[in-house]
Motif scaffolding. Structure first.
Motif, PDB file in Angstrom:
ATOM      1  N   LYS A  77     -31.165  45.896  55.326  1.00 42.33           N
ATOM      2  CA  LYS A  77     -31.186  44.752  54.413  1.00 42.33           C
ATOM      3  C   LYS A  77     -30.154  43.690  54.807  1.00 42.33           C
ATOM      4  O   LYS A  77     -30.334  42.510  54.528  1.00 42.33           O
ATOM      5  CB  LYS A  77     -30.921  45.218  52.972  1.00 42.33           C
ATOM      6  CG  LYS A  77     -32.013  46.099  52.374  1.00 42.33           C
ATOM      7  CD  LYS A  77     -33.332  45.362  52.221  1.00 42.33           C
ATOM      8  CE  LYS A  77     -33.336  44.300  51.155  1.00 42.33           C
ATOM      9  NZ  LYS A  77     -33.652  44.730  49.806  1.00 42.33           N
ATOM     10  N   ASP A 381     -35.386  40.530  46.698  1.00 41.86           N
ATOM     11  CA  ASP A 381     -35.777  40.745  48.087  1.00 41.86           C
ATOM     12  C   ASP A 381     -34.589  40.552  49.025  1.00 41.86           C
ATOM     13  O   ASP A 381     -34.463  41.252  50.023  1.00 41.86           O
ATOM     14  CB  ASP A 381     -36.894  39.775  48.459  1.00 41.86           C
ATOM     15  CG  ASP A 381     -37.343  39.933  49.900  1.00 41.86           C
ATOM     16  OD1 ASP A 381     -38.021  40.934  50.198  1.00 41.86           O
ATOM     17  OD2 ASP A 381     -37.018  39.065  50.731  1.00 41.86           O
ATOM     18  N   ARG A 608     -44.207  38.642  47.823  1.00 39.85           N
ATOM     19  CA  ARG A 608     -43.042  39.486  47.561  1.00 39.85           C
ATOM     20  C   ARG A 608     -43.348  40.606  46.579  1.00 39.85           C
ATOM     21  O   ARG A 608     -42.852  41.726  46.712  1.00 39.85           O
ATOM     22  CB  ARG A 608     -41.883  38.636  47.020  1.00 39.85           C
ATOM     23  CG  ARG A 608     -40.944  38.137  48.102  1.00 39.85           C
ATOM     24  CD  ARG A 608     -39.687  37.545  47.501  1.00 39.85           C
ATOM     25  NE  ARG A 608     -39.989  36.392  46.688  1.00 39.85           N
ATOM     26  CZ  ARG A 608     -40.046  35.138  47.143  1.00 39.85           C
ATOM     27  NH1 ARG A 608     -39.848  34.918  48.424  1.00 39.85           N
ATOM     28  NH2 ARG A 608     -40.312  34.139  46.341  1.00 39.85           N
ATOM     29  N   ASP A 611     -46.693  42.581  48.642  1.00 42.02           N
ATOM     30  CA  ASP A 611     -46.727  42.720  50.106  1.00 42.02           C
ATOM     31  C   ASP A 611     -48.068  42.355  50.721  1.00 42.02           C
ATOM     32  O   ASP A 611     -48.453  42.930  51.749  1.00 42.02           O
ATOM     33  CB  ASP A 611     -46.336  44.150  50.526  1.00 42.02           C
ATOM     34  CG  ASP A 611     -44.918  44.505  50.110  1.00 42.02           C
ATOM     35  OD1 ASP A 611     -44.029  43.659  50.301  1.00 42.02           O
ATOM     36  OD2 ASP A 611     -44.711  45.610  49.584  1.00 42.02           O
ATOM     37  N   ASP A 635     -42.215  37.045  53.067  1.00 39.27           N
ATOM     38  CA  ASP A 635     -41.254  37.472  52.054  1.00 39.27           C
ATOM     39  C   ASP A 635     -40.130  36.467  51.848  1.00 39.27           C
ATOM     40  O   ASP A 635     -39.356  36.577  50.896  1.00 39.27           O
ATOM     41  CB  ASP A 635     -40.680  38.849  52.382  1.00 39.27           C
ATOM     42  CG  ASP A 635     -39.979  38.888  53.725  1.00 39.27           C
ATOM     43  OD1 ASP A 635     -40.161  37.958  54.531  1.00 39.27           O
ATOM     44  OD2 ASP A 635     -39.252  39.870  53.977  1.00 39.27           O
TER      45      ASP A 635
END
Length: 728
Positions: A77, A381, A608, A611, A635
């Protein structure tokens, strides 16, 4: 050269430390560890004061821990749209963990092997490997800290600086830097004092420092025996000073961890472990108990929501991608989370209670801040530690609704839905009138069995511009020769966005009406025009406990089962269904019918939330259009501004999210001004971008179209669309 010259491939752990100092060292270590353990206990015991979380967070815990460790150790991330930040955090994390493991290895060797087994494994080849790895990873650690300091203090990355930035951020980063630097200084002095033995070259950083000390002529104790008898500036005294300085800084850091920013090293990992894979796309249900509260006090928040607050690292990634903040709306996702945390900590320290959220006054969070949220999930996200902003934000919105502190425009929308079943306030009987100008009849799914039960939605049913999209989609389904039907006046608003604004009970009414209506129909698949409907039917209706409300006389339904709990009914966005039809050859598309240069905007609830990025793109390509992507796509898409009730509220914002997005299409794509059509796949997006095209002065520069309209033109049915426009 040196009386301390070392020949064995090993070293003394506590070299230069007296027995008294040894005892003091372990006394301080015990105090630091006890302070750490007590602080961690206080932190985690605080979570038990929070409300129960409605979702299973601790099920299959071993698997959760393994998956959480993969996410944290891979730093996946952190690398999201930030290579520099990803490398920086990886170097710090991997280096820190290596140094921590190295310390544990020393403890095992000294207390389990030397004192109990009277032997040692920390010598020879193992010692050499250990020293090399520790130096390599320690160097990465220092480099990572240096990168962080460069970004924070030299570049002054703006997302790192806000009203919650404080001295603890400085103390944290400088403490880590001193630990890393002090460790290498300590190693260099030890190697130099030992005569710079050849085997220590594996400790390449410390070895290099030792060579530097040698070049500088730093004295050693053995060379001064006839002089001051060890006093003064020499390698041994400097080693002693560095050893104690390093130890004291380490003890301070250990004891400080639970009480400030370093706690994120524990809370962030815990937060990743207990994350909800469907966070945001589904929301917690409200209990049917009328005495239940949403956010009257900080303890109304669940233990996970409180953990979210502690897991926040103030990195500002959520703030940097928030379209509300970019448009100067009064929302910063980070500050909402940290404001709640600050209030909780002040309350725990004896501070005065105040309203959590209200319209004006002295509340922790202002109503206008929460009204600004577009529910786009960009913050979630972007968050590297899996903070579920939308869950806390919805709780705050529900509290506003309970208090009556709701935007007047939203109150009108609630009233329209309650009275007429749609957000426009128009007659339910006119819901299917959009189909009157078609050259064929649209079947009634209440009267005949169909393959696709098509949920048209509010905007395609009542908004003139979106009616064209509905007719285009009906034409596509007819041309593909599939069985489909609609509910006409039994279709009501899906409830997705009013739920995110906080009107939960009205959402329950709408959901109960729909599932009860669907039970009387025969169909295989639900197909939605709107991604918002698609999300709520797919992810939220199956979560609703209808049995808790079925006996409530205020609820207009008797349905008391769990709808679609096993997912036996498939729910599609229309682009997914039509993509299958194209792949099966049901539509005559060869990929060369149109030659427009277009760009495509990913709707938040399709992208988002769920998907789905490829189905709309495949359909665009199937028409022959050249697709030129905007820099922010998939995204990373930038919200149109219509979600979370934004479609119905008025904001003082500059620029509007829709205006900024169209500017991006015309200026930041490879084709630039050569982009002819701005393609959407969401009725709300269509509405917002048609407005942004006008207010932004882009009417003559670009056309906003739906994917369905491109397909209709590509299959040679555009003349029908022209007739429909004329009829409108």
């Amino acid at each position: 050269m040196n009386v301390l010259a070392q020949s064995d491939v090993a070293r003394e752990t506590y070299w230069g430390i007296t027995n008294t100092e040894y005892a003091v060292f372990y006394l301080l270590a015990a105090i630091a560890i006890a302070t750490f353990v007590y602080g961690v206990y206080q932190r985690f015991s605080r979570y038990t004061d929070g409300d129960d979380d409605p979702f299973a967070r601790l099920n299959d815990l071993p698997s959760r821990i393994v998956n959480g460790a993969k996410i944290v150790l891979s730093n996946e991330k952190q690398f999201n749209r930030d290579l520099y930040g990803g490398l920086m955090h990886s170097f710090i994390l991997w280096g820190f963990l290596t140094l921590f493991i190295a310390t544990l290895i020393l403890m095992v060797d000294e207390y389990a092997f030397q004192k109990v087994l009277h032997t040692s494994f920390w010598e020879g080849t193992f010692y050499l490997s250990y020293q090399f790895i520790v130096d390599a990873m320690g160097l990465l650690f220092v480099v990572g800290i240096g990168m962080a300091m460069y970004r924070r203090y030299w570049v002054r990355n703006e997302r790192l600086w806000d009203r919650h930035t404080s001295s603890e951020d400085d103390v944290f980063i400088w403490t880590l830097f001193l630990l890393g630097l002090g460790g290498f200084l300590l190693e260099g002095l030890r190697i130099y004092s030992a005569g710079i033995p050849d085997h220590e070259i594996v400790s390449f950083v410390g070895y290099g420092l030792a060579l530097a000390f040698d070049a500088a002529g730093l004295s050693v104790l053995g060379a001064e025996q006839a002089g001051v008898n060890g006093a003064g500036l020499n390698a041994e005294n400097l080693h002693w000073l560095a050893w104690w300085s390093h130890s004291l800084i380490a003890f301070f850091f250990i004891a400080w961890i639970p009480y400030a920013k370093p706690f994120h090293m524990l809370s962030s990992f815990a937060n990743v472990v207990v994350r909800d894979e469907k966070a945001g796309k589904r929301l917690p249900n409200v209990p049917s108990d009328l005495d239940a509260t949403n956010a009257e006090s900080i303890d109304d928040f669940t233990w996970k929501e409180i953990l979210d607050q502690d897991a926040c690292t103030k990195c500002g990634r959520c703030s940097s991608v928030c379209p509300a903040k970019a448009s100067d709306r009064p929302l910063d996702p980070r500050n909402v989370i940290l404001d709640l945390k600050q209030y909780r900590e002040e309350l725990d320290a004896g501070g005065e209670q105040q309203p959590i959220v209200a319209d004006g006054g002295t509340s922790v969070i202002d109503a206008e801040t929460m009204e600004s949220c577009m529910a786009c999930m960009a913050c979630m996200d972007a968050c590297p530690v899996e903070i579920e902003h939308l869950q806390s934000f919805t709780r705050l919105n529900r509290q506003l609704t309970d208090q009556g502190d709701v935007d007047s425009n939203m109150q009108d929308v609630f009233q329209n839905v309650m009275q007429n079943g749609n957000t426009f306030g128009d007659s339910p009987r006119s819901r299917g009138d959009w189909a009157d100008d078609l050259e064929f009849d649209v079947p009634d799914a209440r009267e005949e069995e169909v393959d696709y039960l098509w949920y048209v939605g509010d905007f395609p049913s009542y908004d003139e511009r979106n009616k064209q999209v509905a007719r285009s989609l009906a034409t596509i389904l007819k041309e593909a020769d599939v069985s489909f039907g609609i509910l006409f006046d039994d279709e009501k608003y899906d409830g997705n966005d009013i739920r995110r604004v906080g009107e939960e009970l009205l959402y329950v009414e709408l959901a109960g009406h729909h599932v009860e209506t669907w039970e009387d129909c025969e169909f295989d698949t639900i197909v939605c025009t709107d991604p918002h409907s698609y999300n709520t039917f797919k992810n939220e209706y199956p979560e609703l406990n209808f049995d808790e409300f079925a006996d409530d006389p205020m609820m207009p339904f008797e349905y008391d089962e769990q709808w679609n709990e096993d997912g036996e009914i498939e729910v599609y966005h229309w682009t997914q269904a039509v993509e299958e039809l194209v792949q099966e050859g049901n539509l005559d598309l060869n990929g060369d019918e149109l030659d427009y240069t277009v760009t495509y905007h990913d709707p938040c609830h399709l992208g988002r939330y769920n998907d789905e990025y490829e189905a709309p793109r495949e359909l665009i390509r199937a028409t022959g259009c050249e697709l030129d992507e905007m820099p922010r796509n998939r995204d990373n898409s930038f919200c149109c501004g219509g979600g979370g009730g934004g479609l119905w509220m008025d904001f003082e914002e500059e620029p509007k999210p829709s205006e900024e997005r169209i500017r991006e299409a015309l200026e930041d794509t490879d084709a630039g001004a050569g982009v002819e059509k701005f393609v959407v796949a969401c009725p709300m997006c269509m509405t917002m971008y048609e407005d942004g095209r006008k207010t932004g002065g882009y009417e003559d520069e670009i056309e906003v179209v739906d994917v369905a309209e491109l397909i209709v033109e590509a299959i040679g049915k555009e003349e029908k669309a022209e007739l429909e426009v004329a009829a409108d």
